[in-house]
Write an enzyme that holds these catalytic residues in place. Structure first.
Site, short mmCIF file in Angstrom:
data_model
loop_
_atom_site.label_atom_id
_atom_site.label_comp_id
_atom_site.label_asym_id
_atom_site.label_seq_id
_atom_site.Cartn_x
_atom_site.Cartn_y
_atom_site.Cartn_z
N ARG A 124 -19.08 20.23 5.15
CA ARG A 124 -19.47 18.81 5.16
C ARG A 124 -19.66 18.38 6.60
NH1 ARG A 124 -15.32 15.26 1.72
NH2 ARG A 124 -14.01 16.24 3.27
N SER A 131 -3.69 6.96 13.67
CA SER A 131 -4.06 8.13 12.88
C SER A 131 -4.49 9.28 13.78
CB SER A 131 -5.22 7.73 11.96
OG SER A 131 -5.81 8.88 11.40
N GLY A 179 0.82 -1.21 0.00
CA GLY A 179 0.00 0.00 0.00
C GLY A 179 0.85 1.26 0.00
N TYR A 180 0.17 2.38 0.18
CA TYR A 180 0.83 3.68 0.02
C TYR A 180 1.97 3.88 1.03
CZ TYR A 180 1.13 8.84 0.07
OH TYR A 180 1.55 10.14 0.04
N ILE A 181 1.66 3.95 2.30
CA ILE A 181 2.73 4.25 3.27
C ILE A 181 3.64 3.04 3.46
CG2 ILE A 181 3.20 5.18 5.58
CD1 ILE A 181 0.24 6.16 5.61
N LYS A 236 -9.10 2.31 15.21
CA LYS A 236 -7.68 2.64 15.48
C LYS A 236 -7.45 2.76 16.99
CE LYS A 236 -5.91 2.60 11.44
NZ LYS A 236 -4.87 1.63 11.11
N ASP A 258 -3.89 -12.70 3.86
CA ASP A 258 -4.62 -11.83 4.77
C ASP A 258 -3.94 -11.77 6.14
OD1 ASP A 258 -6.74 -10.72 6.50
OD2 ASP A 258 -7.89 -10.90 4.64
N TYR A 261 -14.08 4.12 11.69
CA TYR A 261 -12.65 3.93 11.36
C TYR A 261 -11.76 4.41 12.52
CZ TYR A 261 -8.08 5.20 9.42
OH TYR A 261 -6.73 5.36 9.23
N ARG A 307 -5.05 21.51 7.79
CA ARG A 307 -4.49 20.18 8.06
C ARG A 307 -2.96 20.25 8.12
NH1 ARG A 307 -8.89 19.62 9.06
NH2 ARG A 307 -10.45 18.16 8.36
P1 NAD Z 1 -3.34 1.67 1.80
O1 NAD Z 1 -4.76 1.24 1.63
O2 NAD Z 1 -2.63 2.24 0.65
O3 NAD Z 1 -2.47 0.47 2.39
C1 NAD Z 1 -3.02 -0.54 3.20
C2 NAD Z 1 -2.64 -1.87 2.57
O4 NAD Z 1 -3.13 -2.92 3.40
C3 NAD Z 1 -3.26 -2.08 1.19
O5 NAD Z 1 -2.23 -2.45 0.30
C4 NAD Z 1 -4.28 -3.20 1.37
O6 NAD Z 1 -4.33 -4.04 0.23
C5 NAD Z 1 -3.70 -3.93 2.58
N1 NAD Z 1 -4.67 -4.61 3.44
C6 NAD Z 1 -5.81 -4.15 3.98
N2 NAD Z 1 -6.36 -5.09 4.78
C7 NAD Z 1 -5.52 -6.18 4.73
C8 NAD Z 1 -5.54 -7.45 5.36
N3 NAD Z 1 -6.52 -7.82 6.19
N4 NAD Z 1 -4.51 -8.30 5.10
C9 NAD Z 1 -3.50 -7.93 4.27
N5 NAD Z 1 -3.45 -6.75 3.65
C10 NAD Z 1 -4.45 -5.87 3.89
O7 NAD Z 1 -3.34 2.69 3.04
P2 NAD Z 1 -2.19 3.64 3.55
O8 NAD Z 1 -2.58 5.04 3.24
O9 NAD Z 1 -0.86 3.15 3.13
O10 NAD Z 1 -2.37 3.44 5.11
C11 NAD Z 1 -1.58 2.52 5.84
C12 NAD Z 1 -1.99 2.57 7.29
O11 NAD Z 1 -1.88 3.91 7.77
C13 NAD Z 1 -3.44 2.16 7.54
O12 NAD Z 1 -3.49 1.41 8.74
C14 NAD Z 1 -4.16 3.48 7.71
O13 NAD Z 1 -5.28 3.34 8.55
C15 NAD Z 1 -3.09 4.33 8.37
N6 NAD Z 1 -3.23 5.77 8.12
C16 NAD Z 1 -3.31 6.24 6.84
C17 NAD Z 1 -3.47 7.61 6.64
C18 NAD Z 1 -3.60 8.18 5.23
O14 NAD Z 1 -4.16 9.27 5.08
N7 NAD Z 1 -3.12 7.51 4.21
C19 NAD Z 1 -3.53 8.49 7.73
C20 NAD Z 1 -3.43 7.97 9.01
C21 NAD Z 1 -3.27 6.60 9.20
#
Ligand code: NAD
Length: 335
Positions: free
Chosen positions: A290, A124, A10-12, A152, A58, A148, A229
């Site tokens: 909103r 978060s 995923g992203y982060i 957390k 998973d 959500y 923000r």
């Molecule tokens: P993202 O959706 O890009 O990455 C999450 C990854 O987890 C995805 O690749 C998804 O396929 C995978 N995933 C979800 N459920 C799964 C499971 N049960 N088993 C295996 N893989 C699973 O999200 P992100 O933006 O990279 O966020 C990463 C974390 O940071 C998350 O926990 C999110 O709640 C937290 N977060 C994100 C933000 C934001 O704005 N991006 C801000 C605060 C916190």
């Protein structure tokens, strides 16, 4: 050090995997690709190591996680895998409770059973709800306003109790608003599920995919009336995880850290900076407030500075330039 990175496609997570390899560590990625493109894996291997292990499975599945521990000498866990959309969590709360709680329970249980000493959790700023004062400190009451955010906070409680009982050093990282992309422009934010984060929408306007940006509310009591923000570069966040993996949190220590820049940016300031970074106009339209939107939020990051030695280093123009490099490269078919 070998770290199990759930949600590592995923992203982060993907950016953190690059930071781990840049620091000489190894990683095993576990992702079910519910919100990541499978093509990310090849790009990630080219940025890290051709041998990067990626498990398609998973994080809530005990057998899958056990097998990873059987096959790899895992020293630490960074748990990103979760569903993360605030509005979607209001529509389908049980999906959020099931995924986010089951996965943290499975990971924490397995990690504790296998003697893992270090756990880092993605939390978060949404756990704070409407902050009682600014900047937001970790000691302020957490009162999430969505399912959500509630997941957390529940995960944080589970990990706090587990750390006290098992001695597993646990860092809970509360991210503010992650923005930007890897400097290579080859990985970035590319969700499968429709995201509503501001900067990806701004980038779609810059690309011409959307006609204009909807700005929700310009009559708040802020500098220009729009919401505020704390945007933080995703590579700064990635490096924050590295520091959390190695800092001394004390025996059985479980510490909560804000990760942000400590500076607030209004929506209209962001729009102007994005127009500058992309060289494209960002037309926008003011719409009504909103319901449920938090007006202002920015972090006090004193604790992360003092205890992790971590500070966000990258500026807003750098975040936007990096994100633009990524999205415009994707639009050209280069990624
Ligand atoms: P993202 O959706 O890009 O990455 C999450 C990854 O987890 C995805 O690749 C998804 O396929 C995978 N995933 C979800 N459920 C799964 C499971 N049960 N088993 C295996 N893989 C699973 O999200 P992100 O933006 O990279 O966020 C990463 C974390 O940071 C998350 O926990 C999110 O709640 C937290 N977060 C994100 C933000 C934001 O704005 N991006 C801000 C605060 C916190």
């Amino acid at each position: 050090m070998t770290t199990l990175v759930t949600g590592g496609a995923g992203y982060i997570g993907s950016h953190t995997v690059t930071a781990l390899y840049a620091a000489g560590h190894d990683a095993v990625v576990l992702d079910n690709f519910s919100n990541a493109h499978r093509g990310v894996v090849d790009v990630l291997r080219s940025l890290t190591s051709p041998d990067l292990a990626v498990v398609d499975g998973d994080a809530a599945d005990r057998l899958t996680v056990e097998q990873i521990f059987d096959n790899h000498a895992i020293d630490a866990v960074i748990h990103f895998a979760a569903h993360k959309s605030v509005p979607e969590s209001v529509d389908v709360p049980l999906r959020y409770y099931r995924n986010n709680l089951d996965s943290v329970l499975t990971l924490a249980e397995t990690a504790a059973d296998r003697g893992v000493k270090r756990f880092v959790f993605s939390s978060s700023a949404v756990v704070y709800g409407t902050p009682p004062a600014l900047p937001v400190t970790e000691d302020m009451a957490a009162e999430p306003q969505s399912p959500y955010g509630a997941t957390k906070l529940m995960c944080e409680q589970i990990l706090t109790d587990a750390a006290a009982a098992t001695g597993m050093q646990t860092a809970i990282l509360r991210y503010f608003n992650p923005v930007g992309a890897h400097p290579s422009g080859r990985i970035g934010e590319q969700p499968i599920e429709a995201g509503q984060n501001l900067v990806p929408v701004v980038m779609r306007v810059a690309l011409g995919e959307l006609g204009r940006l909807a700005v929700f509310g310009d009559d708040y009591g802020t500098r220009d009336g729009t919401a505020v923000r704390d945007f933080v570069h995703v590579m700064d966040l990635a490096e924050g995880h590295l520091t959390a993996l190695t800092a001394d949190l004390g025996e059985g220590g479980c510490r909560v850290f804000n990760l942000g820049t400590g500076a607030g940016t209004t929506v209209l300031e962001l729009v102007a900076a994005a127009a500058e970074a992309t060289g494209r106009p960002i037309p926008y339209e003011i719409e009504g407030r909103r319901p449920g939107d938090i007006i202002e939020s920015w972090a006090d990051c004193t604790r992360a500075g003092a205890e992790l030695g971590w500070h966000a280093r990258r500026s807003l123009p750098e975040m936007l330039a990096d994100q633009w490099r990524f999205v415009s490269g994707c639009a050209d078919g280069a990624v």
